[in-house]
Design a protein around this motif. Structure first.
Motif, mmCIF file in Angstrom:
data_model
loop_
_atom_site.group_PDB
_atom_site.id
_atom_site.type_symbol
_atom_site.label_atom_id
_atom_site.label_comp_id
_atom_site.label_asym_id
_atom_site.label_seq_id
_atom_site.Cartn_x
_atom_site.Cartn_y
_atom_site.Cartn_z
ATOM 1 N N SER A 144 4.948 3.565 -0.277
ATOM 2 C CA SER A 144 4.965 2.198 -0.802
ATOM 3 C C SER A 144 5.539 1.217 0.210
ATOM 4 C CB SER A 144 5.778 2.147 -2.096
ATOM 5 O OG SER A 144 5.256 3.076 -3.021
ATOM 6 N N HIS A 145 6.612 1.624 0.880
ATOM 7 C CA HIS A 145 7.221 0.753 1.889
ATOM 8 C C HIS A 145 6.225 0.473 3.022
ATOM 9 C CE1 HIS A 145 10.430 -0.822 4.567
ATOM 10 N NE2 HIS A 145 9.735 -0.201 5.514
ATOM 11 N N GLU A 146 5.559 1.515 3.504
ATOM 12 C CA GLU A 146 4.628 1.329 4.623
ATOM 13 C C GLU A 146 3.387 0.542 4.176
ATOM 14 O OE1 GLU A 146 6.146 1.825 7.157
ATOM 15 O OE2 GLU A 146 7.562 3.414 6.713
ATOM 16 N N MET A 147 2.934 0.783 2.950
ATOM 17 C CA MET A 147 1.835 -0.032 2.446
ATOM 18 C C MET A 147 2.283 -1.482 2.319
ATOM 19 S SD MET A 147 -1.186 -0.616 1.543
ATOM 20 C CE MET A 147 -2.045 0.964 1.536
ATOM 21 N N GLY A 148 3.553 -1.666 1.965
ATOM 22 C CA GLY A 148 4.121 -3.010 1.923
ATOM 23 C C GLY A 148 3.981 -3.704 3.271
ATOM 24 N N HIS A 149 4.227 -2.982 4.362
ATOM 25 C CA HIS A 149 4.056 -3.568 5.699
ATOM 26 C C HIS A 149 2.613 -4.009 5.924
ATOM 27 C CE1 HIS A 149 7.884 -3.221 7.549
ATOM 28 N NE2 HIS A 149 7.987 -1.931 7.297
ATOM 29 N N HIS A 150 1.699 -3.163 5.471
ATOM 30 C CA HIS A 150 0.287 -3.456 5.655
ATOM 31 C C HIS A 150 -0.071 -4.777 4.956
ATOM 32 C CE1 HIS A 150 -3.820 -2.611 6.580
ATOM 33 N NE2 HIS A 150 -4.191 -2.523 5.323
ATOM 34 N N HIS A 162 4.135 -3.048 15.552
ATOM 35 C CA HIS A 162 4.490 -1.954 14.649
ATOM 36 C C HIS A 162 5.790 -2.305 13.946
ATOM 37 C CE1 HIS A 162 7.660 -0.717 17.423
ATOM 38 N NE2 HIS A 162 6.800 -0.958 18.380
ATOM 39 N N ALA A 163 6.020 -1.626 12.828
ATOM 40 C CA ALA A 163 7.251 -1.864 12.079
ATOM 41 C C ALA A 163 8.303 -0.833 12.472
ATOM 42 C CB ALA A 163 6.954 -1.783 10.596
ATOM 43 N N GLN A 164 9.526 -1.076 12.046
ATOM 44 C CA GLN A 164 10.595 -0.101 12.295
ATOM 45 C C GLN A 164 10.259 1.243 11.661
ATOM 46 O OE1 GLN A 164 14.396 -1.158 10.612
ATOM 47 N NE2 GLN A 164 14.391 -3.137 11.599
ATOM 48 N N LEU A 165 10.757 2.293 12.254
ATOM 49 C CA LEU A 165 10.700 3.580 11.587
ATOM 50 C C LEU A 165 11.569 3.476 10.345
ATOM 51 C CD1 LEU A 165 11.325 6.049 14.558
ATOM 52 C CD2 LEU A 165 9.138 5.288 13.642
ATOM 53 N N GLU A 173 19.746 -2.858 8.156
ATOM 54 C CA GLU A 173 19.045 -3.756 9.087
ATOM 55 C C GLU A 173 17.905 -4.507 8.401
ATOM 56 O OE1 GLU A 173 17.779 -1.290 12.370
ATOM 57 O OE2 GLU A 173 19.744 -0.308 12.379
ATOM 58 N N HIS A 174 17.355 -3.912 7.345
ATOM 59 C CA HIS A 174 16.250 -4.556 6.636
ATOM 60 C C HIS A 174 16.653 -5.898 6.040
ATOM 61 C CE1 HIS A 174 13.763 -0.639 5.846
ATOM 62 N NE2 HIS A 174 14.085 -0.815 7.107
ATOM 63 N N LEU A 175 17.942 -6.023 5.744
ATOM 64 C CA LEU A 175 18.406 -7.244 5.079
ATOM 65 C C LEU A 175 18.238 -8.474 5.958
ATOM 66 C CD1 LEU A 175 21.585 -5.813 3.334
ATOM 67 C CD2 LEU A 175 19.468 -6.535 2.230
ATOM 68 N N GLU A 179 10.242 -9.133 7.130
ATOM 69 C CA GLU A 179 9.115 -8.218 6.898
ATOM 70 C C GLU A 179 9.562 -6.884 6.309
ATOM 71 O OE1 GLU A 179 5.973 -7.782 9.813
ATOM 72 O OE2 GLU A 179 6.415 -9.770 10.592
ATOM 73 N N GLU A 180 10.678 -6.381 6.823
ATOM 74 C CA GLU A 180 11.212 -5.128 6.268
ATOM 75 C C GLU A 180 11.670 -5.345 4.825
ATOM 76 O OE1 GLU A 180 11.037 -2.189 7.464
ATOM 77 O OE2 GLU A 180 10.404 -2.672 9.477
ATOM 78 N N LEU A 181 12.344 -6.472 4.610
ATOM 79 C CA LEU A 181 12.858 -6.744 3.272
ATOM 80 C C LEU A 181 11.709 -6.938 2.279
ATOM 81 C CD1 LEU A 181 15.624 -6.915 1.944
ATOM 82 C CD2 LEU A 181 15.485 -9.404 2.116
HETATM 83 ZN ZN LIG Z 1 9.657 -0.695 7.499
#
Ligand SMILES: [Zn+2]
Length: 269
Positions: A144-150, A162-165, A173-175, A179-181
């Protein structure tokens, strides 16, 4: 652990007491100490201000609308359903992304949940990679998180190749990374749809708006959250879960719970 044991102790203390010896022992790994430190730091972290700084209410609404129109039509109405990794890839095969599943074990491997690569070279679709060596709940969260990036990358017109691992050390760090948040907001809403979020986070008589700034989840909320994860997603923090995963998943539970509560308290979402 039993939930009743948590009555006079904080959420983390109970679990930490089980594993603290191991983390100080001669065989303690760096990864283990990192995970332990991360849970503590997330517990103390304020979520209200970082949320407001990274994503406004209208942006969150926009992200939700996009997610509902393409991937999760019932997002925030119903919790997401956990399916097998291959079923995730089958269901999402038409969404303009390719998948790679990998089973990475060991202290280093298990630290990784997944990642997303937007730029795959000419005529190749973006890639979502998920580590299937995890509990189904963690695998579902990674998908879900990676689909969120998409989704979010398209919405934000992201230039990040690319996004963070997604690892056990990443949540803090997402905070500070919109994009991560945003990707985490989707996971959080998928885990705690509105009715359930209100029941868990608001019906305690303790969660006044001003308290969100002081951060720590009250014990009563924590027990509710843990019970919910066990009942809904089969994720139990009992003896069967290895210590390393226990801390790693605990960091995720704390993070997604606090993010969900902040969405409710700050934006009434
Ligand atoms: Zn991410």
């Amino acid at each position: 652990m039993t939930v009743t044991a948590a009555k006079n102790m904080s959420f983390f203390d109970v679990l930490a007491s089980e594993v603290v010896k191991a983390s100080k022992g001669p065989h303690a790994s760096v990864a283990f100490r990192n995970a332990s430190a991360e849970v503590r730091s997330l517990e103390q972290q304020d979520y209200a201000r970082p949320l407001r700084r990274s994503l406004g209410r209208s942006e969150v609404r926009e992200i939700i609308a996009e997610a509902r129109s393409s991937v999760w039509p019932r997002l925030n109405d119903e919790s997401v359903t956990l399916v097998s990794p291959t079923e995730f890839t089958r269901r999402w095969s038409g969404l303009g992304v390719q998948f790679q599943l990998a089973k990475l074990r060991g202290a280093e491997g298990i630290a990784l949940l997944g990642f997303y690569v937007r730029e795959m070279g000419r005529s190749r679709l973006p890639l979502i990679c998920v580590n299937t060596a995890h509990h189904p709940a963690a695998i579902g969260a990674a998908f879900s998180h990676e689909m969120g990036h998409h989704l979010v990358g398209q919405l934000f017109d992201s230039r990040k190749p690319h996004a963070q691992l997604l690892t056990y050390t990443a949540y803090g760090e997402h905070l500070d990374d919109p994009e991560e948040l945003a990707a985490d907001v989707l996971v959080s809403l998928g885990v705690f749809p509105e009715t359930i979020a209100r029941r868990i986070f608001l019906e305690t008589g303790k969660t006044k708006k001003s308290e969100s700034a002081t951060a720590e989840l009250p014990t009563s909320v924590s027990a509710k959250v843990l019970n919910y994860f066990e009942g809904r997603f089969g994720l139990s923090f009992g003896a069967n879960l290895p210590s390393q995963k226990k801390l790693q998943y605990l960091a995720a539970v704390v993070h997604f719970a606090k993010l969900r509560r902040a969405l409710l308290a700050e934006y009434d979402i």
